[in-house]
Design a protein around this motif. Structure first.
Motif, short mmCIF file in Angstrom:
data_model
loop_
_atom_site.label_atom_id
_atom_site.label_comp_id
_atom_site.label_asym_id
_atom_site.label_seq_id
_atom_site.Cartn_x
_atom_site.Cartn_y
_atom_site.Cartn_z
N GLY B 151 0.84 -1.19 0.00
CA GLY B 151 0.00 0.00 0.00
C GLY B 151 0.86 1.22 0.00
O GLY B 151 2.08 1.15 0.07
N ARG B 152 0.22 2.36 -0.07
CA ARG B 152 0.96 3.60 -0.21
C ARG B 152 0.97 4.34 1.12
O ARG B 152 -0.05 4.40 1.80
N GLU B 153 2.10 4.84 1.51
CA GLU B 153 2.10 5.68 2.69
C GLU B 153 1.35 6.96 2.37
O GLU B 153 1.37 7.43 1.25
N TYR B 154 0.74 7.52 3.36
CA TYR B 154 -0.14 8.65 3.10
C TYR B 154 0.65 9.88 2.66
O TYR B 154 1.61 10.27 3.30
N ILE B 155 0.24 10.45 1.55
CA ILE B 155 0.82 11.71 1.11
C ILE B 155 -0.29 12.75 1.21
O ILE B 155 -1.35 12.58 0.60
N SER B 156 -0.07 13.78 1.98
CA SER B 156 -1.11 14.79 2.17
C SER B 156 -1.07 15.81 1.04
O SER B 156 0.00 16.31 0.67
N THR B 157 -2.22 16.09 0.49
CA THR B 157 -2.28 17.12 -0.55
C THR B 157 -3.08 18.32 -0.07
O THR B 157 -3.54 19.13 -0.86
N SER B 158 -3.29 18.42 1.23
CA SER B 158 -4.13 19.52 1.70
C SER B 158 -3.29 20.79 1.90
O SER B 158 -2.11 20.72 2.23
N VAL B 159 -3.91 21.91 1.67
CA VAL B 159 -3.25 23.20 1.90
C VAL B 159 -4.22 24.12 2.64
O VAL B 159 -5.43 23.89 2.66
N ASP B 160 -3.66 25.15 3.27
CA ASP B 160 -4.48 26.07 4.06
C ASP B 160 -4.59 27.40 3.34
O ASP B 160 -3.62 27.93 2.82
N ILE B 161 -5.80 27.96 3.37
CA ILE B 161 -6.02 29.28 2.82
C ILE B 161 -6.40 30.20 3.99
O ILE B 161 -7.28 29.85 4.77
N GLY B 162 -5.74 31.34 4.06
CA GLY B 162 -6.11 32.27 5.12
C GLY B 162 -4.89 32.92 5.72
O GLY B 162 -3.76 32.56 5.42
N PRO B 163 -5.13 33.92 6.58
CA PRO B 163 -4.01 34.61 7.20
C PRO B 163 -3.28 33.70 8.18
O PRO B 163 -3.92 32.95 8.92
N LYS B 164 -1.95 33.73 8.12
CA LYS B 164 -1.18 32.88 9.03
C LYS B 164 -0.21 33.77 9.80
O LYS B 164 0.90 34.03 9.32
N PRO B 165 -0.63 34.28 10.93
CA PRO B 165 0.26 35.18 11.67
C PRO B 165 1.56 34.48 12.05
O PRO B 165 1.56 33.30 12.38
N LEU B 166 2.67 35.21 11.95
CA LEU B 166 3.97 34.59 12.23
C LEU B 166 4.20 34.43 13.72
O LEU B 166 4.98 33.61 14.16
N ARG B 167 3.58 35.32 14.53
CA ARG B 167 3.73 35.18 15.97
C ARG B 167 2.43 35.62 16.63
O ARG B 167 1.65 36.37 16.05
N LEU B 168 2.22 35.13 17.83
CA LEU B 168 1.02 35.49 18.57
C LEU B 168 1.35 36.67 19.48
O LEU B 168 2.47 36.79 19.97
#
Lengths: 531, 481
Positions: B151-168
């Motif tokens: 079988g195939r090891e899982y390869i994730s193809t998901s990506v995130d859309i939206g603001p990604k603050p560098l620090r809190l």
């Protein structure tokens, strides 16, 4: 001028002079000797395909003027026949002749003859393997000599790589090198063991050997034809990963056992009976993916060899599950060397960005031969996206690896073999000039056997022309004797062309050409890129 | 580990007329009716189907589609009567970018949802403009990402859309000031965009919405087309709003996760209006790909916009003033990505590359050049039979009127929504599988890690210099090449 009229026997003597060197034979199985004889092996289909189509209209009066006019033998009217025969238009050289006043077209009193490009032939091939190149390869395989000039036999039309590289002597404006004195014997042979270890030397008479094609992906006639031609030329063929067929045993000394990720048919015996064992890490057409045999082609005979269930698609894994590091790779090589203390080890890799590091790593792990398989190489079945996009073409990988190995000071300790898109004698020469020692070919051999590059090797019953098929009916389209002769002829035609080029370059051996990229130039309108 | 993401595909035979590559020319005159006729031995039954048509004119003629030009019949006919010829109708399909072979492979992928596999090596040109001058990397030795046995090891193809603050940011007493993250996770790095031309928008929009829901991504539709969506479909929609739409689309704005706006002088203000209605909304700004794009993105990001869709033309080129075409997506994206990295804001933003995404490999290559994900548009129309013929006749602009009944050769205006959805799902399923092939070969298990990874790609300009830089260069004209 068509060489159909040339006495092919003369050519046979010309190339058979080189004696087959004695070697430390490995196999205890009785080995069959195949004569290196050049004999005509005409197209196996009834209607030979030509670049041009010659039609004789209904108003032909069978006067026979065309027979007198044609110097190429297109028109025939045997003595006593009332009518002229159907034109053998594959011999026609096209407009260069047809537009002259001496041609059949001009001489026909009835104006019944037309010459036009053959639309069927134009349907063959693609930019890499142009229709001309396929026809030229067929001609070479049929006659054993270079193709006539109306067929482009040196280049494809891909617009890059080998197709934009030229030897300087092919281009006007460069100084012509001093040729080798006539009568000098020119050597096209290679030694494959440069490690200086205790293992025997393996010598091949031509700088070319056959690539791995498994039983299953191609028919047994194709496999044996390749093996017999390899025996005739004292070169090699490779099993691919479908196992070692019993009928290959008479040619053990010219067979490379491939150890691929699926390990189909790899046994102690198959490693011990050969002189070279090849690890296939990756394949150029589908780098990073394993082998793939579609279910339809997994016939009972194929399944038996692979110890698998007939009718199931067979995927090989990627990569080797026992190799996660270069140390593991060394362990692998040691395992083979231990199993067969007299064999050389070849490592077949694809061409990633770090192909140079891979080559060095393979050398230090103990490989004798580094075999680079470029991304435009052939395959029996691969995803289109992989064939087009993954890894670099071989034209880039050769100089990259050659320069890196030279800088490491180990270039002369290892044999660098390249493959993946070597289509003609000129491709071989260019690959060597770029830095390879020799090449491996695959598709060129298939084309010699009558492949039209229709790309239907993988599905249903397989190749409609009976080359890449294990279908019991289709594989009978081609006889073993014919296949053997076609491949022997092709190698002779290539060798003659290589010798002619080496003589023109003033060289006595193909080994002098290695890395001489100064003899090449590249067609480019982007002159800024120059250093 | 998340659930394995899988796109369920099922055969969805084309309902439009297929155009094959080759045609058989058969003069019949002179045929001797011999007993070993090659027509009976055709491996692909081309002539049998032709014979069926001769008996019953209602039978479809599939010959042109099935012939593979193996030339067995041409070379085998006892009288040499047969020939094969390239189909001129096939050769005239599409345009210089949407080439006939691209249309054909997209049709085939939409039929089956499978990765196209064929025999023999690569058959195309050595390299070409745009994406065709990039090769992706592979690894000889990797942990197995692809394995036919286990079988195939899982390869994730998901990506995130939206603001990604560098620090809190926190108050001195430890309360978090940064608003909680509102990333939208799409499972395939492609959203379904509006094709550049189409008059039958709402029907296609419905199919895009259904497809987006099925494959867990977003469909961009006009606000007017979003009205037809069911409430449960709203999270799969990213409506494109104009100033006028905003006032009367309250329900939609509240139901969706992402909205799009075209770039304009007041785009930040409009985004503010949208956020006032739905504070959880992610607003994306569509801006044309141009030499000024990087500056504009930096400017807008200071005003709080964090998601950008860079729209190239249908051929993946910049639209310049005066109708001129500029750089290809691959070059423009590398420049934009590089600028944003230099500014130190690349990781805060999401870049969507749109226009000219025609094949699965373009998805991977655009991401390598710096996009987070791509937007697919014209390819979705091709799945339904579009021949991209609108601009095929430069001398007769507008000769083909898309969306006008009776004008489209594939009658796209009359497709059923369910059929269109099946074919779009199939196409994206095939693309997803092909993306896995590329990632597996590279030994990368997450498409997020592919972004901007130019080191895992081979660019023609670079490698040409490295391999052939020391060769003497000769102009092509010198050898008549």
């Amino acid at each position: 001028m068509s060489s159909a009229t040339v006495d092919v026997r003369a050519g046979a003597q010309g190339c058979a002079t080189e004696p087959k060197r004695a070697h430390a034979g490995q196999s205890e199985w009785p080995q069959e000797t195949i004569a290196r004889e050049i004999r005509p092996a005409p197209d196996r289909y009834r209607n030979v395909l030509g670049k041009y189509k010659v039609d004789r209209g209904a108003n032909c009066a069978s006067c026979g003027r065309c027979v007198e006019a044609c110097v190429y033998g297109v028109h025939k009217k045997p003595t006593g026949y009332a009518f002229t025969l159907r034109p053998e238009d594959y011999l026609c050289v096209g407009p260069d002749c047809a537009e002259t006043a001496e041609s059949c077209v001009a001489q026909c009193p009835q104006k019944a003859i037309t010459v036009r490009p053959n639309s069927s032939a134009q349907c063959m091939g693609d930019p890499r393997w142009s229709s001309d190149l396929i026809l030229a390869t067929w001609h070479q395989a049929a006659t054993g000599h270079a193709a006539p000039e109306h067929l482009e036999s040196r280049l494809g039309a891909s617009g890059g790589g080998f197709d934009v590289l030229r030897f300087k002597f092919e281009v006007p404006g460069f100084e012509e090198p001093t040729p080798t004195p006539a009568g000098t014997e020119i050597d096209t042979s290679l030694d494959l063991n440069h490690r200086g270890d205790s293992r025997p030397q393996v010598h091949i008479d031509i700088p070319v050997y056959g690539g791995g094609m498994s039983f299953g992906s191609v028919s047994i006639h194709t496999i044996l034809g390749k093996a017999r031609a390899a025996a005739a030329w004292n070169s090699f063929t490779c099993t691919g990963e479908g196992g070692y067929h019993d009928r290959l045993k008479p040619y053990d000394d010219h067979v490379i056992t491939q150890v691929a990720t699926g390990l189909f048919g790899v046994r102690e015996d198959t490693i011990q009976r050969v002189r070279i064992v090849e690890f296939k890490y990756a394949q150029g057409a589908k780098p990073g993916l394993g082998g793939h045999l579609l279910g339809d082609k997994n016939t009972p005979a194929v399944a038996r060899m692979r110890e698998a269930v007939a009718g199931n698609a067979l995927f090989s894994p990627f990569p080797f599950h026992s190799v996660y590091s270069v140390e593991d790779h060394k362990k692998h090589v040691d395992w083979i060397k231990e199993t067969n203390p007299r064999c050389l080890v070849s490592v077949k890799v694809s061409t990633p960005t770090d192909v140079d590091m891979v080559a060095v790593g393979s050398y230090y792990a103990g490989a004798h031969i580094i075999h680079l398989d470029g991304s435009y190489g052939g395959t029996g079945a691969a995803p289109d996206i992989a064939k087009k996009n993954i890894a670099m073409p071989i034209e880039y990988a050769i100089p990259k690896v050659h320069k890196f190995l030279s800088a490491e000071g180990i270039r002369d300790k290892v044999t660098l073999i390249s493959s993946g898109g070597i289509r003609s004698a000129f491709d071989v020469l260019k690959a060597i000039a770029l830095g390879a020692d020799g090449v491996v070919i695959g598709t060129a051999e298939m084309v010699a056997l009558g492949c039209v590059r229709c790309a239907c090797c993988e599905s249903g019953r397989g190749c409609p022309r009976g080359i890449a098929s294990t279908d019991p009916e289709l594989m009978k389209l081609m006889s073993l004797e014919w296949a053997t002769q076609r491949l022997i002829n092709l190698q002779n035609a290539w060798r003659e062309q290589m010798i002619a080029v080496l003589a023109r370059l003033g060289m006595k051996s193909i080994r002098e050409l290695r890395g001489r990229s100064d003899l090449l130039c590249i067609l480019s309108d982007d002159l800024e890129v120059s250093k | 580990m998340p659930d394995r993401y899988h796109i369920h595909t099922a055969p969805a035979p084309a309902q439009f007329r297929r155009i094959g590559k080759f045609g058989n020319v058969d003069w019949r005159e002179d045929c001797s009716r011999c007993s070993n006729c090659v027509k009976l031995r055709c491996l692909y039954d081309v002539y049998k189907h032709e014979a069926a048509f001769n008996r019953d004119p209602m039978e479809p003629v599939g010959t042109a589609d099935e012939c593979k030009a193996c030339l067995s019949c041409v070379q085998g006919c006892t009288k040499g009567l047969l020939s094969v010829s390239a189909n001129p109708e096939f050769l005239s399909l599409g345009d210089e970018y949407w080439r006939p072979d691209i249309l054909l492979t997209l049709w085939n992928q939409s039929d089956t949802g499978r990765v196209p596999v064929s025999g023999a090596g690569y058959r195309g040109r050595f390299h070409g403009p745009g994406f065709d001058s990039i090769w992706t990397d592979m690894s000889e030795i990797v942990r197995p990402t692809r394995d036919g046995i286990h079988g195939r090891e899982y390869i994730s193809t998901s990506v995130d859309i939206g603001p990604k603050p560098l620090r809190l940011k926190f108050t001195p007493d430890g309360r978090m000031l940064t608003p909680p993250s509102q990333l939208i996770e799409v499972q395939i790095p492609a959203i379904l965009d509006m094709p550049a031309w189409t008059a039958m928008g709402s029907r296609l929009a419905a199919a895009r919405i259904a497809t987006a829901k099925e494959i867990k991504t977003l469909a961009v539709v006009r606000a007017g087309d979003a009205v037809q969506a069911l409430p449960k479909q709203l999270p799969s929609i990213a409506p494109l709003f104009t100033r006028e739409d905003i006032a009367n689309s309250q329900d939609i704005i509240e139901g969706v996760k992402m909205a799009q706006l075209r770039d304009g002088p007041d785009v930040a203000a409009l985004a503010g209006q949208l956020l006032a209605i739905n504070p959880g909304l992610t607003v994306a700004v569509r801006l044309p790909l141009s030499p000024a794009a990087a500056d504009r993105i930096i400017e807008l990001s200071r005003q709080g916009i964090k998601v950008f869709q860079l729209c190239a033309d249908r051929h993946g080129r910049e639209k310049l003033p005066g109708g001129l075409r500029g750089r290809h997506l691959k070059d423009a994206l590398r420049e934009v990505h590089g600028r944003l990295v230099k500014e130190g804001i690349r990781d805060e933003l999401t870049l969507i590359a749109a226009g000219g995404i025609a094949l699965a490999e373009h998805m991977a290559k655009a991401i390598i050049c710096g996009a987070d994900l791509v937007a697919v548009d014209t390819a979705l129309l091709v799945a339904l039979g579009c021949r991209v013929c609108r601009d095929a006749h430069p001398d007769v602009p507008g000769q083909v009127q898309c969306g006008v009944v009776g004008k489209c050769p594939s009658e796209i205006e009359s497709v059923e929504c369910s059929y269109a959805t099946e074919r779009m799902v199939n196409l994206m399923g095939a693309w997803h599988s092909q993306l896995l092939e590329l990632l597996g070969a590279m030994g990368i298990r997450e498409v997020r890690r592919l972004r901007g990874e130019v080191g895992r790609a081979i660019f023609m300009e670079d490698i040409e210099k490295e391999a052939f830089g020391d060769l003497c260069r000769v102009p092509r004209a010198q050898v008549n090449a």
